[in-house]
Design a protein around this motif. Structure first.
Motif, PDB file in Angstrom:
ATOM      1  N   GLN A  61      59.613  54.221  29.269  1.00 14.85           N
ATOM      2  CA  GLN A  61      59.174  52.880  29.627  1.00 14.85           C
ATOM      3  C   GLN A  61      60.070  52.290  30.718  1.00 14.85           C
ATOM      4  OE1 GLN A  61      59.022  50.722  25.833  1.00 14.85           O
ATOM      5  NE2 GLN A  61      56.799  51.026  25.760  1.00 14.85           N
ATOM      6  N   MET A  62      59.523  51.333  31.441  1.00 15.28           N
ATOM      7  CA  MET A  62      60.271  50.648  32.488  1.00 15.28           C
ATOM      8  C   MET A  62      59.942  49.162  32.443  1.00 15.28           C
ATOM      9  SD  MET A  62      59.930  50.922  36.660  1.00 15.28           S
ATOM     10  CE  MET A  62      60.732  52.506  36.873  1.00 15.28           C
ATOM     11  N   ASP A  63      60.949  48.341  32.632  1.00 17.63           N
ATOM     12  CA  ASP A  63      60.724  46.899  32.750  1.00 17.63           C
ATOM     13  C   ASP A  63      60.166  46.604  34.142  1.00 17.63           C
ATOM     14  OD1 ASP A  63      61.689  46.399  30.198  1.00 17.63           O
ATOM     15  OD2 ASP A  63      63.747  46.153  30.902  1.00 17.63           O
ATOM     16  N   VAL A  64      59.011  45.939  34.190  1.00 17.87           N
ATOM     17  CA  VAL A  64      58.390  45.601  35.470  1.00 17.87           C
ATOM     18  C   VAL A  64      58.070  44.108  35.486  1.00 17.87           C
ATOM     19  CG1 VAL A  64      57.428  47.896  35.837  1.00 17.87           C
ATOM     20  CG2 VAL A  64      56.073  46.160  34.655  1.00 17.87           C
ATOM     21  N   LYS A  65      57.926  43.597  36.698  1.00 17.71           N
ATOM     22  CA  LYS A  65      57.595  42.180  36.880  1.00 17.71           C
ATOM     23  C   LYS A  65      56.319  42.070  37.706  1.00 17.71           C
ATOM     24  CE  LYS A  65      60.763  39.145  37.919  1.00 17.71           C
ATOM     25  NZ  LYS A  65      61.811  38.391  38.684  1.00 17.71           N
ATOM     26  N   GLY A  66      55.405  41.266  37.217  1.00 18.94           N
ATOM     27  CA  GLY A  66      54.197  40.951  37.967  1.00 18.94           C
ATOM     28  C   GLY A  66      54.296  39.545  38.523  1.00 18.94           C
ATOM     29  N   LYS A  67      54.154  39.393  39.837  1.00 21.03           N
ATOM     30  CA  LYS A  67      54.270  38.098  40.500  1.00 21.03           C
ATOM     31  C   LYS A  67      52.888  37.665  40.984  1.00 21.03           C
ATOM     32  CE  LYS A  67      56.856  35.826  44.224  1.00 21.03           C
ATOM     33  NZ  LYS A  67      57.841  36.051  45.319  1.00 21.03           N
ATOM     34  N   PHE A  68      52.374  36.598  40.385  1.00 21.70           N
ATOM     35  CA  PHE A  68      51.025  36.122  40.664  1.00 21.70           C
ATOM     36  C   PHE A  68      51.094  34.891  41.566  1.00 21.70           C
ATOM     37  CE2 PHE A  68      47.495  33.263  39.231  1.00 21.70           C
ATOM     38  CZ  PHE A  68      46.457  33.991  39.780  1.00 21.70           C
ATOM     39  N   SER A  69      50.528  34.982  42.766  1.00 22.45           N
ATOM     40  CA  SER A  69      50.488  33.847  43.687  1.00 22.45           C
ATOM     41  C   SER A  69      49.439  34.120  44.760  1.00 22.45           C
ATOM     42  CB  SER A  69      51.849  33.613  44.346  1.00 22.45           C
ATOM     43  OG  SER A  69      52.197  34.713  45.159  1.00 22.45           O
ATOM     44  N   ARG A  70      48.882  33.027  45.320  1.00 19.81           N
ATOM     45  CA  ARG A  70      47.934  33.201  46.422  1.00 19.81           C
ATOM     46  C   ARG A  70      47.580  31.852  47.030  1.00 19.81           C
ATOM     47  NH1 ARG A  70      42.106  34.836  43.796  1.00 19.81           N
ATOM     48  NH2 ARG A  70      41.969  33.244  42.185  1.00 19.81           N
ATOM     49  N   THR A  71      47.048  31.925  48.252  1.00 26.51           N
ATOM     50  CA  THR A  71      46.524  30.757  48.952  1.00 26.51           C
ATOM     51  C   THR A  71      45.073  31.043  49.309  1.00 26.51           C
ATOM     52  OG1 THR A  71      48.688  30.190  49.876  1.00 26.51           O
ATOM     53  CG2 THR A  71      46.752  29.264  50.963  1.00 26.51           C
ATOM     54  N   THR A  72      44.182  30.124  48.977  1.00 22.47           N
ATOM     55  CA  THR A  72      42.761  30.320  49.257  1.00 22.47           C
ATOM     56  C   THR A  72      42.208  29.161  50.061  1.00 22.47           C
ATOM     57  OG1 THR A  72      42.132  29.259  47.161  1.00 22.47           O
ATOM     58  CG2 THR A  72      42.398  31.657  47.150  1.00 22.47           C
ATOM     59  N   PHE A  73      41.153  29.454  50.828  1.00 23.02           N
ATOM     60  CA  PHE A  73      40.430  28.441  51.591  1.00 23.02           C
ATOM     61  C   PHE A  73      38.998  28.388  51.070  1.00 23.02           C
ATOM     62  CE2 PHE A  73      43.924  29.863  54.176  1.00 23.02           C
ATOM     63  CZ  PHE A  73      44.419  28.679  54.717  1.00 23.02           C
ATOM     64  N   ASP A  74      38.462  27.168  50.930  1.00 24.97           N
ATOM     65  CA  ASP A  74      37.162  26.976  50.291  1.00 24.97           C
ATOM     66  C   ASP A  74      36.152  26.329  51.227  1.00 24.97           C
ATOM     67  OD1 ASP A  74      38.409  27.827  47.943  1.00 24.97           O
ATOM     68  OD2 ASP A  74      38.846  25.770  47.299  1.00 24.97           O
ATOM     69  N   PHE A  75      34.890  26.683  51.006  1.00 27.64           N
ATOM     70  CA  PHE A  75      33.768  25.932  51.544  1.00 27.64           C
ATOM     71  C   PHE A  75      32.733  25.826  50.432  1.00 27.64           C
ATOM     72  CE2 PHE A  75      29.489  25.714  53.340  1.00 27.64           C
ATOM     73  CZ  PHE A  75      29.602  24.554  54.088  1.00 27.64           C
ATOM     74  N   LYS A  76      32.353  24.591  50.073  1.00 31.22           N
ATOM     75  CA  LYS A  76      31.439  24.381  48.955  1.00 31.22           C
ATOM     76  C   LYS A  76      30.470  23.244  49.263  1.00 31.22           C
ATOM     77  CE  LYS A  76      34.999  26.005  45.766  1.00 31.22           C
ATOM     78  NZ  LYS A  76      35.995  25.631  44.741  1.00 31.22           N
ATOM     79  N   ILE A  77      29.268  23.359  48.680  1.00 31.75           N
ATOM     80  CA  ILE A  77      28.239  22.331  48.774  1.00 31.75           C
ATOM     81  C   ILE A  77      27.990  21.782  47.373  1.00 31.75           C
ATOM     82  CG2 ILE A  77      25.837  21.818  49.304  1.00 31.75           C
ATOM     83  CD1 ILE A  77      27.343  22.296  51.797  1.00 31.75           C
TER      84      ILE A  77
END
Length: 258
Positions: A97-113
């Motif tokens: 086994q190995m200790d791992v890190k998951g890094k969750f991040s993001r930037t999104t652009f939207d267009f909605k009606i």
């Protein structure tokens, strides 16, 4: 003569009141029509939710439709977990086994009606559109001094994430992540107007962003080896199970600037 003059004065007063009422009614009518004119009002909003912190700008299209564009920034969220490691040592299968890190991040652009089917009576809306942004959703990193020593002897090891194996390099490091589609359709509903009737308002929205099936990748590696007949049970794998349809919940505060 006095009676005639009083009658004339009353008639003139009535005419003046009627004229003022007509002007007032015309003014209200003009304001109502302007509210629903094409792009003649502007609303702005700041919100927070499962997409992160968001800002958008909205304009009316018709009485029943309003359009918005904006962006969302998700602050870094770290997932610390333990992942399975497989390889071969001295001709024998190695499982660790190995200790791992998951890094969750993001930037999104939207267009909605947004559609308001009961525009005069209710602020209920349904919305459709899309979000675009980077396809790399989760960054996975890990290190093992033990595997660094083994790899120095020419052995190879893999960390199992989801249905795939990410190779461990000669320094005992693993680097990869999870990708989704960069173009993501969106459907939602809620209450609250993009462009408030008054200067300020609030709005609540729930929906779903359709991201497609998540794919595991490794930095500097092409196609990854797939895990055969084996179920992985780490936290990152569980996280992947619901990434295909990303739930959206947002509370925003609105302002009208025109």
């Amino acid at each position: 003569k006095l009676i005639v003059e009083m009658k004339n004065f009353g008639f003139s007063k009535s005419l003046m009141v009627g004229f003022m009422l007509l002007i007032g009614a015309s003014s209200v009518s003009a304001q109502d029509s302007n509210i629903f004119g094409v792009a003649n009002r502007v609303g702005v909003g700041v919100g927070v939710g499962t997409e992160g912190i968001g800002v958008d700008v909205a304009v009316p299209v018709t009485k029943y439709l309003q359009a918005r564009v904006g962006f969302n920034v998700m602050p870094n969220i770290n997932i610390n977990t333990t992942a399975d490691v497989s390889g071969t040592v001295n001709g024998r299968d190695y499982n660790g086994q190995m200790d791992v890190k998951g890094k969750f991040s993001r930037t999104t652009f939207d267009f909605k009606i947004d559609c308001y089917p009961f525009a005069n009576a209710s602020s209920f809306f349904v919305t459709a559109g899309f979000s675009v942004g980077g396809d790399k959703l989760v960054k996975i990193t890990g290190h093992s001094d033990e595997l660094k020593q083994y790899n120095a002897q020419g052995r190879e090891y893999n960390v199992e994430i989801g249905d795939y194996q990410i190779p461990v390099d000669k320094n005992g490091d693993v680097a990869g992540g999870i990708k989704v589609k960069s173009f993501r359709p969106y459907l939602g509903l809620g209450f609250g107007r993009l462009i408030p009737k008054k200067r300020f308002g609030a709005r609540f929205e729930i929906g779903a962003q359709f991201q497609g099936k998540p794919v595991v990748y490794a930095d500097g590696v092409g196609d990854l080896t797939k895990v055969m007949d084996q179920d992985t049970d780490d936290d990152i794998s569980k996280f992947m199970d619901w990434l295909q349809v990303y739930p959206v919940m947002k509370l925003s505060f609105r302002g009208r600037i025109l």
